[in-house]
Enzyme design. Structure first.
Site, PDB file in Angstrom:
ATOM      1  N   HIS A 424       0.834  -1.209   0.000  1.00 52.82           N
ATOM      2  CA  HIS A 424       0.000   0.000   0.000  1.00 52.82           C
ATOM      3  C   HIS A 424       0.867   1.257   0.000  1.00 52.82           C
ATOM      4  O   HIS A 424       0.648   2.182  -0.801  1.00 52.82           O
ATOM      5  CB  HIS A 424      -0.928  -0.018   1.221  1.00 52.82           C
ATOM      6  CG  HIS A 424      -1.802   1.196   1.344  1.00 52.82           C
ATOM      7  ND1 HIS A 424      -1.403   2.327   2.036  1.00 52.82           N
ATOM      8  CD2 HIS A 424      -3.032   1.465   0.851  1.00 52.82           C
ATOM      9  CE1 HIS A 424      -2.366   3.232   1.976  1.00 52.82           C
ATOM     10  NE2 HIS A 424      -3.361   2.742   1.267  1.00 52.82           N
ATOM     11  N   CYS A 799      -2.793  -1.322 -16.774  1.00 47.44           N
ATOM     12  CA  CYS A 799      -2.852  -0.172 -15.873  1.00 47.44           C
ATOM     13  C   CYS A 799      -2.367  -0.508 -14.470  1.00 47.44           C
ATOM     14  O   CYS A 799      -2.625   0.229 -13.528  1.00 47.44           O
ATOM     15  CB  CYS A 799      -4.265   0.401 -15.807  1.00 47.44           C
ATOM     16  SG  CYS A 799      -5.496  -0.725 -15.115  1.00 47.44           S
TER      17      CYS A 799
END
Length: 847
Positions: A424, A799
């Site tokens: 993260h 992506c």
């Protein structure tokens, strides 16, 4: 059978001789080019790599052939390594081969006693260390009679006098350098620089130009650009009366150019200095690069010993390449090819000054480039408070969670104890352009005492540290930083890159700030807008939680109606900024539990805000908890089971598109459904989105167009891409989750053992850092082929985080992707990497 070294293995470096870089190495070829330019290069010979390899295996040298090399000049030789590529290095240069008692006596007459002793002593020391393998420290003595003591010590250790035959000296030096090249440590070092295990080495033997003696005498280097900035400037050094590491009488260092700092070579010998400047200009043009020239002045006579590419920082490399192209020395395409794409990351951020002292306290994974200095904070709240005081801070966490995003926004850098390249912290930091180090080894955090432990050292909250996200080093204090270099050279290089590339480059952008950054770096649109990041601020999070706790669809719609105008404004702002460029919006993806507190205090506050018993809140949070949330109720599964969320988002997108068109920024929004694994999921969501579109058209009396696509993140979606493509306008591979599901690895936890796996050869690279072309890549190729077979005009892209990696970009180009989308600060890297792959593909012969 051990072969003899033939005379044909030694080639004179002359304008028309058969010197080949692949056989004799880069230094030999460079010297031949200098000779062809009529530069005063001392007579030189090259020993072929095959002969060097044979020497290491015990081949015999013809001493008579070697004796011929000493004829003329000073009768001394230097031996230098000549690998195929200069970055591969090689054994150290050995000077003054051939000196003996007789030569020493002649030098005493012509150069003086101290100069002659210095030359002889230097070679005895080098020979003892490199050939005889004696302790160098024993020979490293100064003072009077140092030469005699060194010769006596050699005799004592070797039971023989120091060799007097120059040919024997040369033979042993050549053999020692050949064996040094094959030593295990040397193999490891050059392997780290990309050299193959059997990398060849040539050797160059050059007649010595002595830098010790009467008149204007000394050695030096000169170059015409600054190695750090690339700015044109005459720089280098000249050391009078100096030869290698041994100093003679009157040794001094002086500046090259005339200024107020003291004596200079330009003052001392203006004509020779002018010749050197001219040689630099000629070398730049003929060798097609900025070169550093090594020279010797011997009693006013100039000799050019060597020329090597100027060492350069990333910012200097860009400026040099662009200047060479603008001056017509190289073509723009070659300038584009000369820059390592990752080097651009350094130019877009502050960097630690390479000349500044570095007090390294920890090391970790260089997850996001750049350097930043700030005060340590251990929570998002502390980071926001620090930002409010205009005090730069470094957010230090064991690992970041979604609720830390506000703290990351308020920080100038992030440091975590855990995590890998796709954790993260790493992903968000790259998106924000923040320097970030994750998985730092040897650190521990004591949140109660507010202490950061780094080995035996401890740092309190508020103390200043610096993180270097380019090198992965954590530094104590505030070393000097270099400013970003987004200058004319940077922009010109990328403008040329855009002329050559044939694959689109978009940016992942979730906020208006991201969108502005994407435009600044000339992204061709937004390829991924992650809408869930919009719901974590102080205004929206309570509404999200109210929606999550709603018991009926109607109650959920009421809560979401409060989010609708906020979400509509989000999208309208993105459409306005992008001004007609494509914007791909991914519908809500994460599991709902991420928006709920996980600690008792937060649960109590939530119960109070919702006017519910704490037990009800606790039970609901426990009910939403999942054993493996990455594979649970998220993505399209929420869109099917809790459709009100996607209904609200679709309406916000369509109403924002109408608003954008009204102000002259028309857009065809692209709506992307996440985590699809079945055709029927797409059909269900598409039906509801189409219904919302029809309702908005009816209510507003305005027509609009949109495109619906799928984020391909599961292996099954790749396998069934043909079925899915029938109902969509585009497919975009989300390679982060696709890698996770293909491998059965948690991208947040894999960093704990990934280093061991790569080290032991289980995986060649971290698959979350560089796309696994054999496994995940095969799924991409298979999905692309099946999708285009059934819908030839479908748009296909990547992506995920991999989209900012040059190696992955090359794969995407070969796979025929229409575009890639990466973090805004990685867009320049992607533009350059895509251009380089296009240039390479056009240069390859077709057959």
């Amino acid at each position: 059978m051990i072969r003899s070294i033939a005379p044909s293995d030694i080639v004179a470096i002359a304008p028309d001789s058969g010197v080949d870089a692949a056989v004799h190495g880069w230094r030999a070829k460079c010297l031949q080019r200098l000779v062809r330019m009529d530069l005063p290069v001392p007579p030189s010979h090259a020993l072929a790599a095959g002969a060097v390899r044979a020497l290491a295996q015990g081949a015999v040298l013809d001493l008579d052939v070697l004796r011929a090399l000493f004829q003329g000049g000073t009768g001394l030789l230097s031996v230098r390594p000549s690998a195929v590529k200069p970055e591969w290095g090689g054994p150290g240069t050995v000077l003054n081969v051939g000196i003996n008692d007789a030569c020493h006596a002649r030098l005493v007459e012509t150069r003086g006693q101290k100069a002659a002793d210095s030359i002889y002593l230097g070679f005895v020391q080098a020979y003892a260390q490199n050939v005889a393998r004696l302790d160098f420290d024993s020979f490293d003595s100064g003072g009077e009679n140092a030469l005699q003591r060194a010769l006596a010590l050699y005799r004592q250790e070797m039971d023989e006098d120091f060799p007097q035959d120059p040919a024997r000296q040369l033979a042993e030096v050549l053999r020692s350098m050949a064996r040094a090249w094959d030593a295990p440590t040397a193999r490891i070092l050059r392997s780290a620089k990309g050299a193959p295990q059997d990398a060849p080495l040539g050797l160059v033997m050059q007649q010595m130009a002595l830098a010790i003696g009467p008149g204007v005498t000394g050695s030096g280097t000169i170059q015409t650009v600054d190695s750090v900035t690339g700015v044109p400037v005459m720089t280098g050094r000249f050391k009078g009366q100096m030869q290698g590491p041994a100093k003679g009488q009157g040794a001094q260092t002086m500046y090259l150019t005339r200024d107020a700092r003291g004596d200079s070579l330009e003052d001392l010998a203006p004509e020779l200095f002018a010749d050197l400047v001219g040689y630099c200009a000629a070398a730049r043009e003929k060798l097609r690069d900025e070169m550093q020239i090594e020279f010797v002045l011997s009693d006013g006579k100039l000799s050019i010993l060597d020329a090597v590419r100027v060492n350069r920082s990333s910012r200097a490399a860009v400026r040099i390449a662009v200047a060479l192209a603008q001056d017509g020395v190289i073509a723009p395409a070659e300038a584009v090819m000369r820059i390592e794409p990752r080097a651009l990351s350094e130019l877009m951020h502050y960097q630690t000054d390479p000349t500044a002292p570095r007090d390294i306290i920890a090391r970790g994974i260089d997850a996001s480039p750049g350097a930043a200095t700030g005060r340590i904070v251990f929570s998002a709240a502390a980071a926001q408070a620090s930002a409010a005081r205009d005090e730069p801070c470094i957010l230090v966490r064991r690992e970041t969670l979604p609720e830390d995003i506000r703290g990351m926004h308020a920080s100038v850098g992030v440091l975590t104890e855990r995590g890998g390249m796709t954790s993260h912290a790493a992903v968000i930091a790259r998106g924000l352009g923040l320097p970030c180090i994750v998985g730092a080894t040897g650190i521990s955090i004591d949140p109660r005492a507010r202490l950061l432990h780094c080995g035996t050292r401890s740092f309190r909250e508020g103390e200043e540290i610096t993180i270097d996200g380019t090198s992965g080093e954590v530094l104590a204090g505030a070393p000097a930083l270099l400013e970003p270099a987004l200058d004319d050279s940077f922009n010109q290089l990328l403008d040329w890159a855009d002329e050559f590339r044939d694959m689109g480059v978009r940016a992942n952008a979730d906020t208006a700030e991201d969108a502005h950054t994407a435009l600044m770096f000339k992204a061709q649109g937004i390829g991924l807008c992650r809408t869930e990041h919009m719901f974590f601020d102080e205004i929206r999070l309570p509404i999200m939680r109210e929606m999550i706790f709603a018991d009926t669809p109607e109650d959920r719609r009421i809560a979401l109606a409060r989010l609708l105008p906020i979400q509509r404004q989000d999208f309208a702002e993105l459409f306005r900024i992008m001004a007609g460029l494509p914007v791909t919006i991914r519908l809500f993806d994460p599991p709902l539990h991420e928006f709920l507190p996980q600690h008792r205090e937060g649960m109590r506050e939530l119960a109070e805000s919702l006017d519910l018993p704490l037990s009800d809140v606790t039970r609901r949070i426990e009910a939403l908890s999942e054993f493996n949330p990455m594979l649970g109720m998220r993505g399209v599964r929420l869109g099917v089971t809790v459709p009100e969320i996607y209904d609200m988002q679709a309406r916000a997108i369509f109403e924002a598109a109408i608003a954008a068109a009204a102000i002259g920024a028309p857009v065809v929004p692209e709506i992307m459904i996440p985590l699809v694994s079945a055709r029927r999921e797409v059909e269900i969501v598409k039906t509801r989105v189409d219904a919302v579109a029809a309702a908005v058209r009816t209510e507003t009396g305005t027509d609009f167009a949109y495109r619906l696509g799928v984020m391909v993140e599961t292996p099954r979606a790749c396998l069934r891409a043909g079925d899915i493509a029938r109902h969509t306008s585009f497919l975009s591979y989300g390679t982060n989750d696709l890698t996770q599901m293909t491998y059965g690895l948690s991208r947040d936890d894999a960093g704990r053992f990934m280093g061991t796996y790569v080290q032991q050869g289980v995986y060649p690279e971290d698959p979350f850092h560089i796309l696994d072309e054999e496994g995940v890549g095969e799924l991409l190729l298979l999905g692309t082929e099946r999708a285009r077979r059934l819908q030839p005009g479908i748009t296909i892209s990547v992506c995920g985080e991999h989209a900012g990696n040059p190696q992955t970009i090359a794969f995407c180009h070969r796979a025929g992707m229409d575009y890639i989308s990466c973090s805004p600060f990685r867009v320049p890297v992607a533009r350059l990497a895509a251009a380089q792959e296009a240039i390479r593909s056009k240069a390859q012969p077709k057959g």
